[in-house]
Design an enzyme around this catalytic site. Structure first.
Site, PDB file in Angstrom:
ATOM      1  N   ASP A  13      37.224  33.451  41.302  1.00  0.00           N
ATOM      2  CA  ASP A  13      37.036  32.851  39.899  1.00  0.00           C
ATOM      3  C   ASP A  13      35.915  32.296  39.663  1.00  0.00           C
ATOM      4  O   ASP A  13      35.005  31.691  40.471  1.00  0.00           O
ATOM      5  CB  ASP A  13      38.519  31.800  39.746  1.00  0.00           C
ATOM      6  CG  ASP A  13      38.341  31.215  38.292  1.00  0.00           C
ATOM      7  OD1 ASP A  13      38.290  31.551  37.381  1.00  0.00           O
ATOM      8  OD2 ASP A  13      38.111  29.772  38.261  1.00  0.00           O
ATOM      9  N   THR A  33      34.581  29.423  36.752  1.00  0.00           N
ATOM     10  CA  THR A  33      34.731  28.248  36.454  1.00  0.00           C
ATOM     11  C   THR A  33      35.287  27.208  37.430  1.00  0.00           C
ATOM     12  O   THR A  33      36.510  27.511  37.927  1.00  0.00           O
ATOM     13  CB  THR A  33      35.568  28.064  34.966  1.00  0.00           C
ATOM     14  OG1 THR A  33      35.134  28.951  33.999  1.00  0.00           O
ATOM     15  CG2 THR A  33      35.356  26.422  34.486  1.00  0.00           C
ATOM     16  N   LYS A  57      44.837  38.720  35.501  1.00  0.00           N
ATOM     17  CA  LYS A  57      44.055  38.535  36.972  1.00  0.00           C
ATOM     18  C   LYS A  57      45.006  39.128  37.971  1.00  0.00           C
ATOM     19  O   LYS A  57      44.467  39.686  38.694  1.00  0.00           O
ATOM     20  CB  LYS A  57      43.788  36.948  36.935  1.00  0.00           C
ATOM     21  CG  LYS A  57      42.679  36.457  36.313  1.00  0.00           C
ATOM     22  CD  LYS A  57      42.320  35.154  36.867  1.00  0.00           C
ATOM     23  CE  LYS A  57      41.205  34.499  36.200  1.00  0.00           C
ATOM     24  NZ  LYS A  57      40.832  33.364  36.628  1.00  0.00           N
TER      25      LYS A  57
END
Length: 711
Positions: free
Chosen positions: A406, A408, A584
């Site tokens: 990921d 962030t 995702k």
């Protein structure tokens, strides 16, 4: 200087992706993304942002209640069984003859039977129960193998005590249960508990909401009582209780842990909001759109649940070895009985041979082979800041071919930092930063914080402004050290026709950076570009993965320009941006068909379904409880480089475990044929006493070998 409470930074608005993300959101006609981050017109309006507490989590607390209960249960059963085993050994004729002493009294056999029955029932219960569960799944493993050995030993020993002639195996039964309880206790103590991800997800939702009644009165009601169309009030700083549509008010909403958007997102009338996200400084009236199972968070819950259920069916190495030993023990036992009967021996003797084979087939060493290595590798991992939650997934980490990150909070710090300062009209960088940071020190918005942090990093003095005001929707203005200073958005610059270096601005915007302009005494002094800061450790992590021939992919909910820029800085192999949580999980599922094994690293609720679906889910320790509870491994230090350590340690652990299983199985390979009587024609039949010596030797070797696992 009093901080302006109502007008601080508004983030560079809603990204294009943010608009497409919400099904029922209406794009405003004036929306124009200047840099992939958003609404230029609203870009620099200052809004007071209460600093959201980052939920640092002592990962040791994520032991589930059930896990602790089971751990205590195994410990208690082990201690009591061990105490009772002492008299069982002293009263067993086989042990007495082996050591050379005698304890005999009327009813000795009955006392031995009662003591052994206690150990069998109390100590053996977890294995008997576990074997029933393995059988129901049609997937025999360690529990089934242990259950087979103790049932056979108990039934035969009971028969030989009261009905048949022959030696009893109560001592073998008791010691086997003790060592298996010890092994399971060691393993459970070293590996963290079962996941409470679903519980944590549910807790993210507020239990009560402020319902606005038709007469305008506001009452608190349980969230479960809300219906579609109801209006609820969300006060500043509160969690939003439901998925809905804003009908009144505007605010910045922190959705980062839910969607992966790196900064608070501006919300106003007709924008949609997600239950579980955190409201900023403004009061909002929300019309309820989705409740219960239809809500965003409930869908995440069901995705995590499905993924965890499918994952729980995987078996670790020792269970796979036990599965084969179970079939071997069963086959060898039945074959031994048949052959001895065929050669004309009486049933009692043939049965003793069969029992000896089946009990020996479940070696004590096997019960400790894996747990001792697990305990050692878990201790090494903990020293490196890696907390292992799921053993099977950790063991398989050595086969990882692709690591998905990921963005962030994982590859980046999750907070704004200054990347460039472009000066104009003869101003110096530090001078521009001093004036800008002095003004921005009055705001708690992430952009303001990033500028202030940069000034502190460079040891630049920050002055209290003599005057301070917000330019609605455009930025800040004030007097600093006798000069009129403005920190404004690109929209303000264009509206006022102020010339600037358009080419440089466009390049920075295309990289997904947020740009603010600094005016000093009505003269353009420069541009400050900010972006989510890339972790230094992320660069080293990607570089080391390349050396190991492992690919890297970024999978993020943030917009494409930002993601592309970060990926280029890190030289990652693939980038997929602007994805929702369920997307995702879908990407992970699709990619699993192309690669043998995938690891997913993330920190937010939006990563939970993907973490649960990946072969190895890795949570960043500074992330949400939900991500940590869903993951197989937690990185305490929030260091992406630790992913490489996991893969490396997994390989070493697996090799050591294989060695130990060979030591344990080697005992079987030698003793099963001897116990069955393969050398009987030359007068060699393995006695249970000699079997016990070999068993003890095998267990000691396994214990020493486990300790040889190095960091």
């Amino acid at each position: 200087m009093k901080k302006n409470e109502n007008n601080h930074h508004k983030h560079a608005g809603k990204s294009d992706q943010e608009i497409s993300r919400a099904e029922n959101k209406k794009a405003k006609h004036d929306h124009h993304s200047h840099n992939g981050h958003g609404n230029e017109e609203k870009f620099h309006e200052h809004s007071s942002h209460s600093k959201t507490e980052h939920h640092h989590h002592d990962a040791h607390q994520s032991h589930g209640h059930d896990h602790n209960h089971m751990l205590d249960d195994f410990k208690r059963r082990f201690i009591f069984s061990l105490i009772i085993t002492v008299p069982v050994l002293l009263l067993s004729p086989m042990i007495q003859s082996f050591i050379g002493f005698k304890i005999d009294f009327p009813g000795r056999g009955g006392v031995l039977f009662l003591l052994a029955t206690f150990v069998f029932v109390y100590g053996g219960w977890p294995f008997l129960k576990g074997s029933a569960e393995e059988f129901s799944r049609k997937n025999p493993g360690m529990m089934t193998l242990i259950a087979l050995a103790i049932i056979v030993a108990y039934v035969y020993s009971t028969l030989s005590t009261f009905i048949l002639e022959g030696n009893n195996f109560f001592w073998e039964l008791a010691t086997l249960i003790d060592i298996m309880l010890l092994g399971h206790w060691i393993e459970m103590k070293s590996v963290m508990g079962a996941s409470n991800a679903l519980e944590k997800l549910v807790k993210m939702m507020p239990s009560e909401a402020h319902l606005i009644q038709k007469d305008g009165e506001v009452i608190d009601v349980p969230v479960s009582n809300l219906k579609k169309g109801d209006h609820v009030l969300v006060k500043p700083g509160e969690k939003i209780p439901v998925d809905g549509l804003i009908v009144k008010g505007h605010s910045a909403v922190n959705e980062s842990m839910l969607t992966g958007e790196s900064v608070p997102v501006e919300k106003q009338k007709e924008d949609s909001v997600i239950g579980g996200s955190i409201n900023g400084e403004g009061a909002l009236t929300i019309q309820v759109e989705k409740t219960g199972e239809d809500s965003y968070l409930s869908q995440v819950v069901s995705m995590v649940k499905e993924a965890q259920e499918s994952k729980s069916r995987t078996q670790d190495l020792s269970n796979r070895a036990a599965k084969w030993l179970f079939y071997i023990a069963l086959s060898a036992g039945i074959l031994t009985l048949a052959i001895w009967l065929l050669f004309g021996y009486d049933f009692s003797y043939a049965l003793e041979r069969m029992v000896t084979v089946m009990v020996i087939a479940c070696p004590h060493a096997l019960g400790l082979a894996a747990p001792l290595v697990v305990a050692r590798s878990t201790a090494i991992a903990a020293n490196r800041g890696l907390l292992i939650r799921d053993r099977a997934s950790f063991e398989n980490a050595r086969n990882i071919k692709l690591v998905v990150y990921d963005k962030t909070g994982t590859l980046t710090e999750g907070k704004f930092g200054v990347t460039e300062i472009i000066t104009e009209n003869g101003f110096e960088e530090d001078e521009v930063l001093m004036y800008a940071s002095s003004l921005e020190s009055q705001s708690e918005h992430p952009i303001a914080q990033g500028i202030v942090d940069e000034a502190n990093k460079r040891n630049i003095s920050i002055h209290d402004p003599e005057e301070f005001e917000s330019i609605t929707g455009k930025g800040l203005a004030g007097m600093v050290e006798g000069k009129r200073v403005r920190v404004v958005s690109p929209g303000y610059i264009k509206e006022n026709g102020i010339p600037f270096q358009d080419k440089i601005y466009k390049t920075l915007s295309q990289q997904g950076k947020t740009v603010v302009f600094v005016l000093i005494n009505n003269q353009l002094a420069g541009m400050i570009a900010l972006a989510d800061q890339i972790r230094e450790t992320a660069k080293r992590a990607i570089s080391r993965l390349k050396e190991m021939d492992i690919e890297s992919m970024m999978l993020t909910g943030d917009n494409k320009q930002v993601a592309q820029w970060v990926a280029e800085q890190l030289q990652m192999d693939q980038v997929i941006a602007e994805v929702l949580p369920h997307e995702k999980a879908d990407v992970i599922q699709q990619t699993k068909t192309e690669h043998r094994q995938i690891a997913m690293t993330g920190d937010g609720v939006n990563d939970a379904p993907a973490l649960a679906n990946a072969d190895l889910g890795i949570a960043i320790g500074a992330g949400t409880d939900v991500a940590m509870e869903t993951a197989d491994v937690v990185l305490v230090r929030s260091n992406p480089e630790d992913v490489v350590s996991i893969i490396d340690l997994s390989g070493k652990t697996f090799r050591k475990m294989v060695q130990n299983l060979w030591w344990a199985a080697g005992y079987n390979i030698i003793t099963i044929p001897l116990a069955a009587g393969i050398l009987f024609p030359v007068g060699v039949v393995l006695s249970p006493a000699v079997g016990a010596i070999l068993m003890s030797l095998s267990t000691v070797i396994v214990a020493i070998n486990a300790q040889l696992l190095k960091e």
